[in-house]
Each structure stands twice: as C-alpha cells, then as structure tokens.
Design an enzyme around this catalytic site. Structure first.
Site, mmCIF file in Angstrom:
data_model
loop_
_atom_site.group_PDB
_atom_site.id
_atom_site.type_symbol
_atom_site.label_atom_id
_atom_site.label_comp_id
_atom_site.label_asym_id
_atom_site.label_seq_id
_atom_site.Cartn_x
_atom_site.Cartn_y
_atom_site.Cartn_z
ATOM 1 N N LYS A 4 0.777 -1.042 0.045
ATOM 2 C CA LYS A 4 -0.077 0.222 -0.185
ATOM 3 C C LYS A 4 0.902 1.373 -0.096
ATOM 4 O O LYS A 4 0.821 2.216 -0.688
ATOM 5 C CB LYS A 4 -0.900 0.011 1.186
ATOM 6 C CG LYS A 4 -1.974 -1.103 1.086
ATOM 7 C CD LYS A 4 -2.689 -1.488 2.345
ATOM 8 C CE LYS A 4 -3.505 -2.697 2.103
ATOM 9 N NZ LYS A 4 -4.228 -3.082 3.266
ATOM 10 N N GLN A 60 -4.206 -1.939 9.590
ATOM 11 C CA GLN A 60 -4.284 -3.288 9.004
ATOM 12 C C GLN A 60 -4.621 -4.282 9.879
ATOM 13 O O GLN A 60 -4.405 -4.380 10.985
ATOM 14 C CB GLN A 60 -2.711 -3.559 8.621
ATOM 15 C CG GLN A 60 -2.560 -4.872 7.731
ATOM 16 C CD GLN A 60 -3.212 -4.682 6.377
ATOM 17 O OE1 GLN A 60 -3.156 -3.867 5.866
ATOM 18 N NE2 GLN A 60 -3.851 -5.816 6.129
ATOM 19 N N ASP A 114 -10.752 2.585 4.183
ATOM 20 C CA ASP A 114 -11.086 1.133 4.225
ATOM 21 C C ASP A 114 -12.648 0.932 4.231
ATOM 22 O O ASP A 114 -12.993 -0.262 4.035
ATOM 23 C CB ASP A 114 -10.326 0.366 5.254
ATOM 24 C CG ASP A 114 -9.424 -0.638 5.056
ATOM 25 O OD1 ASP A 114 -9.345 -0.778 3.771
ATOM 26 O OD2 ASP A 114 -8.659 -1.207 5.841
#
Ligand code: NDP
Length: 303
Positions: free
Chosen positions: A54, A98, A121
């Site tokens: 990312k 994450q 997200d």
C-alpha cells in the site's frame, strides 16, 4: 462456452493511472497532496507485506504515506491515542489500520474511532451502517467488494435484476459485497458455512462472488452457463508432481506453493460467461480501490 477472463491487473492499472493523474492535477492546482496513514500492529508477515504494498502504491501514484508500526503488545489506549492524532493531522487524508489486530485489542472500538472522512477502508460502523440503509450513501466503500463490483461494471455485466449469490459473510468482503449488490438492485442470496445445498444455490446465480477461503471449492457444475464469477479467495496450496508428491523448492528445501482461488478456474471457465483469475483478478483491485478512496478523502477534506 469459454468464459471471458476478467483481467484485474489491467483494470487495476487503469484505475491507478486515473488516480495518479488526478493526484498530480490537485498538486498542480496548489491543493494538498493526498496522504495515507498506515498503522501496523505487531509482526505478522502477511500484514507487513500488505502494508508495504500500500505504501509502494502511494509512492507510485504521487501520494504521501505515513507509516506507524506499533509493537504487538501496544495498549488499547496507545493505539487509540495514535488514531486521534491521525484524525487531527491535516496531512493525513486516509487512515488504514491493517487487520487483524492482536487479540487483546478491541478492533471495533479502534475502527469506530477513525473519523468517517478518513475511513478509506470503509470499515467504520457509520460507513457500513450507511451502506446497509436504503437511500443513504457511505463516504467510502470497503476496497475488496468495491473492486468486485468495479470489475463487473467494467466488463458490462448487468447487476440490476440479476440473481447474485455471495459465498461468505465476513465484515470485510462477503457482507459488504452483498450490501453493494442489493444497493445496485440485484436479488442477493448470502451463503456461509451452515448453508445447505450450496451447489444448487450457486446454479441459480447470474453473478457469483466467492469469498470463503476454501481452495477451488466452487466446481464447474455449480455454475449457471454464462454466469459472471468473481473469485476473491487467495489460498496457498502445494505444487504437486504428476505422482502427487509435493514439489520441493531447491533453495529453501520447503514444499513449493502456488496461489489458487475459491473457484476451480479450469472447470469454471468452460461454463461461465466471465471469470476472474487468481492471481490477477480481484487482488490487484483491492489496492487500486484503496488509492481511489484515498484520493476521494483528500477531495472531501480539501476540495
Ligand atoms: P473469513 O474467514 O473472514 O470468512 C469466510 C466466510 O466464508 C465466512 O462467512 C464463512 O462462514 C464462509 N465459509 C467458510 N467455509 C465455508 C463453506 N465450506 N461453505 C460456505 N461458506 C463457508 O474470510 P474473508 O472474508 O476475510 O476472506 C475470504 C477469502 O478472500 C480468503 O481466501 C481471503 O484470503 C480472501 N481475501 C482476498 C482479498 C483480496 O484482496 N483479493 C481481500 C480479503 C480477503 P461463517 O460466517 O459461517 O463462518
């Protein structure tokens, strides 16, 4: 029938180029450079790999990334302090924590703390809640399901009115994928580990999204001829010799692994109208959509 193979790598590249051009245009216009904060807790190798992919994507697309690596034993309070700091930082437009977090941390509380304008997200309860409500729009859609729908749109599969079957009901893939399909006026069946007659249900599907984490479980005779099949699964399986023994990697001395999806690609491509390969299908879309969401976050916060 031989299915059209949906080239996720090429479609993701197109999305990335669009994002890169828009990020450069923002900077040229004197606006802020899109910035993504990544938060990694602990030392899981898979999580560290995803985070570094990312960060690399940010660099390639002309965005900033701010990495925070916390020890596995970090306290809930320390992690929450960091999220609050990132919420207040004007250089940070998107925050990505994450997952999974170590078991002692309360994931729901952490995700709930991320400001919805920075929730790239799409996992905050507010964004997911809006996705589940008629007539409400989330600011961000979770990246993997967003990528699945994007692929269907890109190859021109009609979603409205279609019978869609989603295999899996996880918070990050199955459930939001089902909600997105409902929002697009498909008739959706969600299957899970306690569903009976899975093959029979799948055979009704004009659109089948498989996200169960079971290597090659979906077989050719589960597929309605001409259906669009999106394979989200990423599973490592041993590479076998013709006699069934595992192939050993000469350098490491360990069995060689390859990636397969939840769909038996070779069988399914003979029946389906469209199918995504693994690798090279949904996988590349996830990061492309994260970059698209990060650009959008910058546009929302600094129009
Ligand atoms: P989870 O393990 O969180 O969820 C799996 C889901 O599949 C659950 O809902 C489970 O049911 C259901 N399931 C498990 N076994 C069966 C079965 N035999 N029959 C029917 N349903 C079953 O997985 P994720 O959603 O996180 O991931 C799914 C797959 O997608 C994995 O292979 C993962 O690696 C991959 N993935 C790929 C991404 C990408 O970028 N391409 C991103 C994220 C994930 P129940 O709820 O009853 O337990």
């Amino acid at each position: 029938m031989t299915a059209q193979i949906i080239d996720g790598t090429a479609i993701a590249q197109k999305v990335r180029e669009e994002v890169k051009a828009k990020a450069a245009a923002r900077i040229a216009a004197g606006k802020s450079q899109p910035g993504l904060a990544t938060v990694l807790v602990g030392d899981r190798i898979d999580s560290a790999t995803y985070v570094s992919m990312k960060q690399k994507a940010c660099a390639e697309l002309g965005m900033r990334s701010f990495h925070h690596h916390l020890p596995a034993n970090v306290s809930q309070e320390e992690l929450e302090e960091l999220i609050k700091k990132l919420n207040a930082d004007p250089q940070v437009h998107g925050i990505l924590v994450q997952l999974p977090l170590p078991a002692h941390l309360n994931e729901e509380r952490v995700l709930g703390l991320i400001s919805i304008e920075k929730d790239v997200d799409g996992f905050s309860p507010i964004n997911i809640g809006r996705l589940a409500q008629k007539g409400r729009e989330p600011l961000f859609v979770p990246c993997t399901p967003y990528g699945c729908i994007y692929l269907l749109d890109e190859v021109g599969v009609q979603i409205e009115g279609a019978n869609a079957v989603v295999l899996g009901r996880s918070n990050i893939v199955g459930m939001p994928a089902a909600l997105l399909l409902i929002g697009r006026n498909a008739t959706v069946t969600v299957c899970h580990s306690r569903t009976r007659n899975l093959p029979e249900i799948c055979r009704q599907a004009d659109i089948l999204i498989a996200a169960i984490g079971k290597p090659q479980m979906v077989r050719g005779d589960w597929i309605k001829p001409g259906a669009a099949v999106i394979d989200v699964g990423i599973n490592g399986v041993p590479v076998l010799n013709p006699d069934g023994t595992p192939v050993i990697n000469e350098k490491t001395g360990k069995p060689k692994q390859k990636l397969v999806g939840d769909v038996h690609f070779e069988e399914v491509k003979e029946v389906a109208g469209y199918v995504t390969p693994v690798p090279g299908g949904v996988g590349p879309m996830t990061i492309a959509m994260l970059m698209k969401n990060t650009l959008r976050a910058a546009e929302i916060q600094d129009p």
